[in-house]
Design a protein around this motif. Sequence first.
Motif, short mmCIF file in Angstrom:
data_model
loop_
_atom_site.label_atom_id
_atom_site.label_comp_id
_atom_site.label_asym_id
_atom_site.label_seq_id
_atom_site.Cartn_x
_atom_site.Cartn_y
_atom_site.Cartn_z
N LEU A 421 8.13 -3.54 -0.49
CA LEU A 421 7.52 -2.94 0.95
C LEU A 421 8.64 -3.00 1.82
CD1 LEU A 421 4.22 -4.80 0.82
CD2 LEU A 421 4.47 -2.64 0.19
N ARG A 440 0.38 -9.86 -2.86
CA ARG A 440 1.45 -9.43 -2.23
C ARG A 440 2.33 -10.80 -2.33
NH1 ARG A 440 2.39 -10.11 3.91
NH2 ARG A 440 4.26 -9.12 4.64
N TYR A 466 4.96 3.06 -2.48
CA TYR A 466 4.63 2.64 -1.03
C TYR A 466 5.68 3.57 -0.32
CZ TYR A 466 4.86 0.73 3.49
OH TYR A 466 4.71 0.32 5.06
N GLN A 468 7.41 4.14 3.17
CA GLN A 468 7.95 3.66 4.28
C GLN A 468 7.72 4.30 5.46
OE1 GLN A 468 11.79 1.67 4.26
NE2 GLN A 468 11.24 0.55 2.28
#
Length: 497
Positions: A421, A440, A466, A468
Amino acid sequence: MEVSGKSKPKKTFSLSRGSAEDFILFCIPCDRDGARVPAKGYCSTCKEHLCDTCYKHHKKQTPSCHHILLDRDSMPTTPSVPVVQDEFDSCDDHGDEKLKFYCKDHDIVACSVCVTQNHRLCNVVYIPKLSKHILDSEELNEIMAEMKALEDNFKSQIKRVKDEMKAISQNHDGIIKAIHQFRKEINTRLDEMEKHVVKEADNILIKQQANLNDLSTGVKEITSKLTEKRKRIDNLIQRKCLDKLFVEMKKKQQRNDDNKNVKFYDTVQKKVVSEIKLTESPFDVSALTDDRFVVTVPDGTSIHFMLLRNQHIVSERKVNINEDCYGIAYSQDKLVVSCVNPGKVLILDLQGKILQRLNADKSLFSFPEYVTVNTAGTSIYVSDYGYSLENGVKQLDWQGNLLDTYQQAEVGKYLRGICELNDGTFLVCLAQDSDDNLRRVSDSCKPCKITMNKKLGKWYPEAVAYCQKSRKLYVSYSEKGFYKPKHRIKIFKVDWC
């Protein structure tokens, strides 16, 4: 008895019953009366094998005295039957039309309307011209062998599941027995501890049996469908329905090809705008630049380099690694690839040359499916699918030294896809049907909290990515079981705390 210059019987095929009678020919007239008498000759006019007695009488009787007879040395060595006339399937798009044509350019079967509308410039062939040699084709043999192998494999999986369920049940009974024996040896102050341990053991049993029952149901379902399909093809072969057999083969090939495609999905238009078919099923993908990426193909033991040109996927080159490549990541002009047989991580240059093999002693990994590298390029993170308590996220340096581990201590929960992430933490998928199926972890493999804009629901996630820029999470998943194909993607807006 032999007459030259005569044509052979038209449209006959040799049959094999798959038994000890494969090489024994019997007299057809005697066989009609219930007697099995070895054949000593053959009448080309009647197209029947004859025993010695019938052979002699055949020459003497007035109706058959002029028939063409072949002796034992000249007669056909296999029984013959007439060809069964095929019935063509109806076209899905044009119900009144039959699928009588095959387009070589697009590798599909079509009706006359389809050909007129969509394949006028293609290389189109009338199916009966192609199907007459299909019984001897390598393609048919390969399909039948593949289906038989899949059927045998799933049957063995069912047996393995039953054996594991039996072992789990025996293990559960042993735990309960040991707990009861232990209780007798201590005082009543341990009663609460006993109840707790028994409850935990029961929970583990329930979860494992639920997973195995789910797997067993899925395997049985697939096996049943394969068996049904194989029987259908066997029936078509026995009946000599060559056109139907040809169409069935092509339909199966078209369905299988869906699992061998790399697709480019436009998140704005919300549709697939380009795709490319490989010879084997792809597994993982990693971007090299904005318009170049690499794809792993485990069964093909290779890596494919591709590029996007005007929103179309173009194959650039293929590099054979001779390893069952699964997960892949790109960092510092190097490729990091995970392999499972045995478990290892490979470091390669962009030409596909192997620079390093991590886990040379074969003790670090169990089943490393997915891999990623942190943005700083200092650490490699491997999601080890594993079994029981062996699974977890392993943090390595570029020399293969183990720096830290996030241990997945819950039995029956297996780690799958992993991604980094924007805050340096990582998300890991768990193959389970609960709301707690995304974990996570920090860059030092410590658990972190996760907050999402909606509940995940009971589904089985596989891979995760993911963005950003949009702060969106993309997760491929199945709603029916972790062994089911992951044909869907969930999209989440996420916040971290």
